[in-house]
Design a protein around this motif. Sequence first.
Motif, PDB file in Angstrom:
ATOM      1  N   PRO A  32       0.865  -1.189  -0.171  1.00 30.37           N
ATOM      2  CA  PRO A  32      -0.026   0.018  -0.069  1.00 30.37           C
ATOM      3  C   PRO A  32       0.859   1.194  -0.177  1.00 30.37           C
ATOM      4  CG  PRO A  32      -0.095  -1.122   2.298  1.00 30.37           C
ATOM      5  CD  PRO A  32       0.615  -2.070   1.075  1.00 30.37           C
ATOM      6  N   ARG A  33       1.973   1.381   0.622  1.00 32.13           N
ATOM      7  CA  ARG A  33       2.957   2.506   0.659  1.00 32.13           C
ATOM      8  C   ARG A  33       3.348   2.675  -0.839  1.00 32.13           C
ATOM      9  NH1 ARG A  33       2.925   6.221   3.681  1.00 32.13           N
ATOM     10  NH2 ARG A  33       3.044   7.431   1.759  1.00 32.13           N
ATOM     11  N   GLU A  34       3.630   1.688  -1.615  1.00 29.24           N
ATOM     12  CA  GLU A  34       4.107   1.957  -2.952  1.00 29.24           C
ATOM     13  C   GLU A  34       2.830   2.378  -3.900  1.00 29.24           C
ATOM     14  OE1 GLU A  34       7.671  -1.241  -2.672  1.00 29.24           O
ATOM     15  OE2 GLU A  34       5.973  -1.825  -4.065  1.00 29.24           O
ATOM     16  N   VAL A  35       1.858   1.626  -3.667  1.00 31.69           N
ATOM     17  CA  VAL A  35       0.518   1.951  -4.391  1.00 31.69           C
ATOM     18  C   VAL A  35       0.012   3.502  -4.294  1.00 31.69           C
ATOM     19  CG1 VAL A  35      -1.735   1.607  -4.839  1.00 31.69           C
ATOM     20  CG2 VAL A  35      -0.365  -0.290  -4.589  1.00 31.69           C
ATOM     21  N   ILE A  36      -0.016   3.799  -3.038  1.00 27.76           N
ATOM     22  CA  ILE A  36      -0.748   5.225  -2.754  1.00 27.76           C
ATOM     23  C   ILE A  36       0.450   6.379  -2.982  1.00 27.76           C
ATOM     24  CG2 ILE A  36      -1.052   6.696  -0.597  1.00 27.76           C
ATOM     25  CD1 ILE A  36      -2.300   4.089   0.735  1.00 27.76           C
ATOM     26  N   SER A  37       1.610   6.062  -2.739  1.00 35.69           N
ATOM     27  CA  SER A  37       2.640   7.338  -3.298  1.00 35.69           C
ATOM     28  C   SER A  37       2.833   7.062  -4.739  1.00 35.69           C
ATOM     29  CB  SER A  37       3.937   7.134  -2.629  1.00 35.69           C
ATOM     30  OG  SER A  37       4.543   5.829  -2.518  1.00 35.69           O
ATOM     31  N   ASP A  38       2.382   5.900  -5.382  1.00 33.92           N
ATOM     32  CA  ASP A  38       2.606   5.979  -6.853  1.00 33.92           C
ATOM     33  C   ASP A  38       4.139   5.718  -7.344  1.00 33.92           C
ATOM     34  OD1 ASP A  38       1.641   5.561  -9.451  1.00 33.92           O
ATOM     35  OD2 ASP A  38       1.464   7.674  -9.749  1.00 33.92           O
ATOM     36  N   GLN A  39       4.811   4.836  -6.549  1.00 29.69           N
ATOM     37  CA  GLN A  39       6.126   4.933  -7.068  1.00 29.69           C
ATOM     38  C   GLN A  39       6.376   4.035  -8.477  1.00 29.69           C
ATOM     39  OE1 GLN A  39       8.947   5.866  -4.981  1.00 29.69           O
ATOM     40  NE2 GLN A  39       7.512   6.734  -3.794  1.00 29.69           N
ATOM     41  N   PRO A  40       7.265   4.436  -9.182  1.00 25.73           N
ATOM     42  CA  PRO A  40       7.475   3.875 -10.418  1.00 25.73           C
ATOM     43  C   PRO A  40       7.841   2.414 -10.015  1.00 25.73           C
ATOM     44  CG  PRO A  40       8.616   5.944 -10.245  1.00 25.73           C
ATOM     45  CD  PRO A  40       8.028   5.638  -8.909  1.00 25.73           C
ATOM     46  N   GLY A  41       7.690   1.276 -11.186  1.00 22.18           N
ATOM     47  CA  GLY A  41       7.813   0.124 -11.005  1.00 22.18           C
ATOM     48  C   GLY A  41       9.516  -0.099 -10.640  1.00 22.18           C
ATOM     49  N   ALA A  42      10.052   0.607 -11.147  1.00 22.11           N
ATOM     50  CA  ALA A  42      11.764   0.038 -10.780  1.00 22.11           C
ATOM     51  C   ALA A  42      12.061   0.432  -9.350  1.00 22.11           C
ATOM     52  CB  ALA A  42      12.383   0.955 -11.649  1.00 22.11           C
ATOM     53  N   PHE A  43      11.191   0.902  -8.555  1.00 20.22           N
ATOM     54  CA  PHE A  43      11.601   1.271  -7.125  1.00 20.22           C
ATOM     55  C   PHE A  43      10.699   0.598  -6.295  1.00 20.22           C
ATOM     56  CE2 PHE A  43      12.847   5.668  -8.884  1.00 20.22           C
ATOM     57  CZ  PHE A  43      14.313   5.269  -9.108  1.00 20.22           C
ATOM     58  N   THR A  44       9.876  -0.558  -6.714  1.00 20.41           N
ATOM     59  CA  THR A  44       9.327  -1.274  -5.715  1.00 20.41           C
ATOM     60  C   THR A  44      10.276  -2.140  -4.939  1.00 20.41           C
ATOM     61  OG1 THR A  44       8.765  -2.942  -7.267  1.00 20.41           O
ATOM     62  CG2 THR A  44       7.005  -1.247  -7.100  1.00 20.41           C
ATOM     63  N   ARG A  45       9.814  -2.924  -3.987  1.00 19.91           N
ATOM     64  CA  ARG A  45      10.823  -3.390  -3.287  1.00 19.91           C
ATOM     65  C   ARG A  45      11.285  -4.599  -3.814  1.00 19.91           C
ATOM     66  NH1 ARG A  45      10.902  -1.752   1.989  1.00 19.91           N
ATOM     67  NH2 ARG A  45      12.117  -3.797   2.737  1.00 19.91           N
ATOM     68  N   PRO A  46      10.468  -5.301  -4.760  1.00 19.51           N
ATOM     69  CA  PRO A  46      11.110  -6.745  -5.378  1.00 19.51           C
ATOM     70  C   PRO A  46      11.876  -6.316  -6.470  1.00 19.51           C
ATOM     71  CG  PRO A  46       8.675  -6.791  -5.211  1.00 19.51           C
ATOM     72  CD  PRO A  46       9.004  -5.624  -4.648  1.00 19.51           C
ATOM     73  N   GLN A  47      11.839  -4.945  -7.107  1.00 13.31           N
ATOM     74  CA  GLN A  47      12.566  -4.709  -8.081  1.00 13.31           C
ATOM     75  C   GLN A  47      14.031  -4.305  -7.631  1.00 13.31           C
ATOM     76  OE1 GLN A  47      12.175  -4.934 -11.659  1.00 13.31           O
ATOM     77  NE2 GLN A  47      10.842  -6.646 -10.795  1.00 13.31           N
ATOM     78  N   ARG A  48      14.040  -3.837  -6.293  1.00 14.07           N
ATOM     79  CA  ARG A  48      15.195  -3.523  -5.747  1.00 14.07           C
ATOM     80  C   ARG A  48      15.726  -4.583  -4.769  1.00 14.07           C
ATOM     81  NH1 ARG A  48      14.633   1.131  -2.085  1.00 14.07           N
ATOM     82  NH2 ARG A  48      12.399   0.590  -1.777  1.00 14.07           N
ATOM     83  N   LEU A  49      15.169  -5.791  -4.937  1.00 12.42           N
ATOM     84  CA  LEU A  49      15.551  -6.926  -4.191  1.00 12.42           C
ATOM     85  C   LEU A  49      15.758  -6.609  -2.428  1.00 12.42           C
ATOM     86  CD1 LEU A  49      18.779  -7.956  -6.423  1.00 12.42           C
ATOM     87  CD2 LEU A  49      16.528  -9.175  -5.841  1.00 12.42           C
ATOM     88  N   GLN A  50      14.660  -6.093  -2.001  1.00 17.44           N
ATOM     89  CA  GLN A  50      14.168  -5.563  -0.692  1.00 17.44           C
ATOM     90  C   GLN A  50      13.419  -6.619  -0.131  1.00 17.44           C
ATOM     91  OE1 GLN A  50      15.667  -3.074   1.073  1.00 17.44           O
ATOM     92  NE2 GLN A  50      16.980  -2.733  -0.427  1.00 17.44           N
ATOM     93  N   PRO A  51      13.572  -7.090   1.081  1.00 23.28           N
ATOM     94  CA  PRO A  51      12.656  -8.065   1.484  1.00 23.28           C
ATOM     95  C   PRO A  51      11.054  -7.387   1.738  1.00 23.28           C
ATOM     96  CG  PRO A  51      14.284  -7.395   3.163  1.00 23.28           C
ATOM     97  CD  PRO A  51      14.640  -6.892   1.965  1.00 23.28           C
ATOM     98  N   GLU A  52      10.111  -8.436   1.724  1.00 22.59           N
ATOM     99  CA  GLU A  52       8.918  -7.968   1.724  1.00 22.59           C
ATOM    100  C   GLU A  52       8.013  -9.007   2.399  1.00 22.59           C
ATOM    101  OE1 GLU A  52       6.108  -5.363  -1.058  1.00 22.59           O
ATOM    102  OE2 GLU A  52       6.195  -7.402  -1.797  1.00 22.59           O
ATOM    103  N   ASP A  53       7.353  -8.674   3.746  1.00 21.80           N
ATOM    104  CA  ASP A  53       6.414 -10.016   4.246  1.00 21.80           C
ATOM    105  C   ASP A  53       5.168  -9.657   3.693  1.00 21.80           C
ATOM    106  OD1 ASP A  53       8.919 -10.584   5.682  1.00 21.80           O
ATOM    107  OD2 ASP A  53       8.411  -9.357   7.346  1.00 21.80           O
ATOM    108  N   ARG A  54       4.349 -10.775   3.994  1.00 24.82           N
ATOM    109  CA  ARG A  54       2.838 -10.829   3.807  1.00 24.82           C
ATOM    110  C   ARG A  54       2.059  -9.522   4.430  1.00 24.82           C
ATOM    111  NH1 ARG A  54       0.901 -17.041   3.954  1.00 24.82           N
ATOM    112  NH2 ARG A  54       2.460 -17.892   2.242  1.00 24.82           N
TER     113      ARG A  54
END
Length: 276
Positions: A75-97
């Motif tokens: 939701p943090r990325e959706v609401i702030s409208d982050q470009p796809g390249a800066f989402t956590r999976p694309q930056r190899l950042q861990p993401e829990d459910r």
Amino acid sequence: MRTSVRQTALWLARGVDSWFGDKPFSDGGSVTEGRLGLSLLHRPDEDSASVRFNARFRLPNLEDKAYVFVGRDNPREVISDQPGAFTRPQRLQPEDRDQTSFFAGVGVLLRESTDLRVGFRGGLKPYVQLRYRQPLMLGNQKLAEFRQTFFWTVDDHLGSTTAVSLERAVHADLAVRWLVSGTVTQASRRLGVSSNLGAYRLFGQQRQLAVELIATAEQHTGVGLTDYGVQARWQQPVYADWLVGEVLVGHFWPRANDSVPRDPGWAAGLSLTLHF
């Protein structure tokens, strides 16, 4: 599986469309931009997995300029409208459910490049977005895009994300791109900036190799860069042209603030995206 996912999305779209009137869904209704993605991440100290779902519905009973969007995402990325390249999976950042939740809303096209969206994320928490996008041709081999999103949430109050990308074709199958994005909210008053400089080589049949330099910074942390690194990615279709696989490998030097040293390390990721 793709057929089942698409039929489920169509069933949901028909049901939502019926809330707004009696016009049949077959009269121009559609499901577009449908994606179901699975991402796996490995780091020396942890492993994580995340599932993301996004789709956009065109509903006849909302007329031509309105649409409905649904999904499960960060939701943090959706609401702030982050470009796809800066989402956590694309930056190899861990993401829990716990870091993903369902969201849904209605968007209205104010102009060709501007839309207004009102949505709800997990727990019926409302948010509002006003989004503007403008691509610019700077010549036969240069392309730029400007993106501006203003948003509001109960927690953040007003916020803004500005993103600019510049792309140049070096060869018919080779391009370089620089993407930079900055986000600030009224609640935090801390500007966060992300930058991505990459080279992208096409190998035909939707196969692509990319090498990217990534850096992030945030105000009031006491360090110039909170994270930086280099990563390589290989993307290709796994089945037909609608199941796409991606392998990522990177090395990063994160440092949250000036009270801790940098903690360099390798990371690897694997993702599968089903387009429907």
